[in-house]
Design a protein around this motif. Structure first.
Motif, PDB file in Angstrom:
ATOM      1  N   ASP A 196       1.761   6.526  -6.889  1.00 13.97           N
ATOM      2  CA  ASP A 196       0.659   7.372  -7.316  1.00 13.97           C
ATOM      3  C   ASP A 196       1.014   8.849  -7.192  1.00 13.97           C
ATOM      4  O   ASP A 196       0.587   9.673  -8.012  1.00 13.97           O
ATOM      5  CB  ASP A 196      -0.587   7.049  -6.482  1.00 13.97           C
ATOM      6  CG  ASP A 196      -1.796   7.839  -6.933  1.00 13.97           C
ATOM      7  OD1 ASP A 196      -2.050   7.885  -8.151  1.00 13.97           O
ATOM      8  OD2 ASP A 196      -2.485   8.408  -6.065  1.00 13.97           O
ATOM      9  N   TYR A 197       1.796   9.194  -6.207  1.00 20.99           N
ATOM     10  CA  TYR A 197       2.183  10.588  -6.010  1.00 20.99           C
ATOM     11  C   TYR A 197       3.346  10.994  -6.917  1.00 20.99           C
ATOM     12  O   TYR A 197       3.319  12.055  -7.535  1.00 20.99           O
ATOM     13  CB  TYR A 197       2.556  10.824  -4.546  1.00 20.99           C
ATOM     14  CG  TYR A 197       3.058  12.217  -4.275  1.00 20.99           C
ATOM     15  CD1 TYR A 197       2.200  13.306  -4.295  1.00 20.99           C
ATOM     16  CD2 TYR A 197       4.412  12.455  -4.044  1.00 20.99           C
ATOM     17  CE1 TYR A 197       2.659  14.586  -4.069  1.00 20.99           C
ATOM     18  CE2 TYR A 197       4.882  13.729  -3.812  1.00 20.99           C
ATOM     19  CZ  TYR A 197       4.002  14.790  -3.827  1.00 20.99           C
ATOM     20  OH  TYR A 197       4.469  16.052  -3.611  1.00 20.99           O
ATOM     21  N   THR A 233       0.995   4.109  -2.923  1.00 22.49           N
ATOM     22  CA  THR A 233       0.772   5.516  -2.612  1.00 22.49           C
ATOM     23  C   THR A 233       1.924   6.380  -3.109  1.00 22.49           C
ATOM     24  O   THR A 233       1.705   7.433  -3.711  1.00 22.49           O
ATOM     25  CB  THR A 233       0.594   5.698  -1.091  1.00 22.49           C
ATOM     26  OG1 THR A 233      -0.476   4.872  -0.660  1.00 22.49           O
ATOM     27  CG2 THR A 233       0.299   7.142  -0.746  1.00 22.49           C
ATOM     28  N   GLY A 248       0.820  -1.214   0.000  1.00 24.02           N
ATOM     29  CA  GLY A 248       0.000   0.000   0.000  1.00 24.02           C
ATOM     30  C   GLY A 248       0.850   1.258   0.000  1.00 24.02           C
ATOM     31  O   GLY A 248       0.536   2.239  -0.672  1.00 24.02           O
TER      32      GLY A 248
END
Length: 137
Positions: free
Chosen positions: A38-39, A35, A31
């Motif tokens: 994705d950033y 994250t 996870g």
């Protein structure tokens, strides 16, 4: 690039195996990596590739990729609906197919580590598109 894909997957699984992490730790780290990706991915992509480099050829390749993905998704949903339809039309076949699949899974799980099974299944899933595009399947 099958060698790069296989190499990265192997390094990832060797890292997981050597650190002997629990499942909850693996999910937490997964996870976290999602994250971070994705950033950071949009930021890095905007720095490396300008918007002016996009052309109609790349647009057609993207459209072809999306159509291929959609075809795969439609195939999986039609297979799943056919399997679920067996429950109504042929309950004996549904029972036999489900029982056989679960027994084979249980047998494989007792013979081989779950980590090895996930490695093999993920390797197959990642290599299938390349094998299919080269006409080997």
């Amino acid at each position: 690039y099958p060698a790069v894909t296989a190499g990265c997957l192997t390094v990832l699984y060797l890292f997981i195996y050597s650190t002997d992490m629990s499942i909850i730790t693996i999910f937490g780290l997964l996870g976290f990596l999602i994250t971070i990706t994705d950033y950071l991915l949009p930021i890095i992509c905007n720095k490396l590739v300008s918007r002016d480099m996009w052309n109609s050829e790349k647009d057609s390749k993207l459209e072809k990729l999306i159509n291929t993905s959609l075809t795969g998704y439609q195939l999986m949903t039609s297979l799943m609906s056919s399997y679920l339809q067996y429950r109504i039309t042929a309950p004996l076949y549904h029972f036999l197919i489900t029982s056989a699949a679960l027994l084979i899974t249980a047998f494989l799980g007792s013979m081989v580590s779950g980590l090895v099974l996930t490695y093999i299944s993920l390797m197959i899933c990642l290599m299938l598109p390349g094998l299919h595009s080269r006409g080997l399947l």
